[in-house]
Design an enzyme around this catalytic site. Sequence first.
Site, short mmCIF file in Angstrom:
data_model
loop_
_atom_site.label_atom_id
_atom_site.label_comp_id
_atom_site.label_asym_id
_atom_site.label_seq_id
_atom_site.Cartn_x
_atom_site.Cartn_y
_atom_site.Cartn_z
N ASP A 52 0.83 -1.21 0.00
CA ASP A 52 0.00 0.00 0.00
C ASP A 52 0.86 1.26 0.00
OD1 ASP A 52 -2.39 -1.41 0.04
OD2 ASP A 52 -2.48 -1.48 2.23
N TYR A 110 7.27 -10.26 6.58
CA TYR A 110 7.11 -8.82 6.74
C TYR A 110 7.75 -8.39 8.05
CZ TYR A 110 3.75 -8.10 2.92
OH TYR A 110 3.15 -8.00 1.69
#
Length: 249
Positions: A52, A110
């Site tokens: 994003d 992540y």
Amino acid sequence: MSRIKLLLEYDGSNYHGFQLQKNANTVQAELEKAIYRLSGERATIVCAGRTDAGVHAWGQVVAFDSCSTIPGDRWAYALNSQLPEDIQVLESQETRAEFNPRFDALKKCYGYLIYRQKKKATFYRHYALCNTEPLKLEAMQEAAEILKGRQNFRSFCASGSSARTFEREIFHCRLSEKGPCLLLHIAADGFLYNMVRIITGTLLEVGKGKYPPQHLREIIASQDRTRAGPTAPPQGLYLLQVFYPEDSK
């Protein structure tokens, strides 16, 4: 026609995410413009994870098809001559024709960076969540352990997701201290929309004493997004690494 695989890193601060968007600057747009300048081809990039706006990557994987005479291992050098300084190709190679960075991935890792000092975070503001409250690290780690395994993570999925199933397997979820920061490192076979950011927000609630670590079991069982913590901001999130079957050979 050859399929080219790239390993990228980028600073997402100045981009509206990875994926192409109308009238917005994205990482994919910069890559496709660079490919066109080098080869004259209108390539379509496929990525491992559609990060994003504001999210960074140290290990994004992408692929595209090309008829260019540029050797697979020279695309990195060629593209870096055309890309802005906040996007860099670390490696390039020709790969199998059917390779898909997203669907062939076995595991994605992540990281989420939390800056935890009382003073203003001048140099971390684009790269970490800035937290000034005391955090109970042992409680946060205990809560993180509860997330491991294959479970329904609907409570940690933002609205607007197109996921067909909410089951994912988290292989590890741990916190470590990195100088003035706290790093959440999480690996899974896949992630739901905003899953890591919601998990981070929830663990921070535990760290601040809003609820005990065992409350995570109730949140998971509820399958209700409103029961989990807030969505942490994007700038602390990093796509670290993507693993594929051929990596273990």
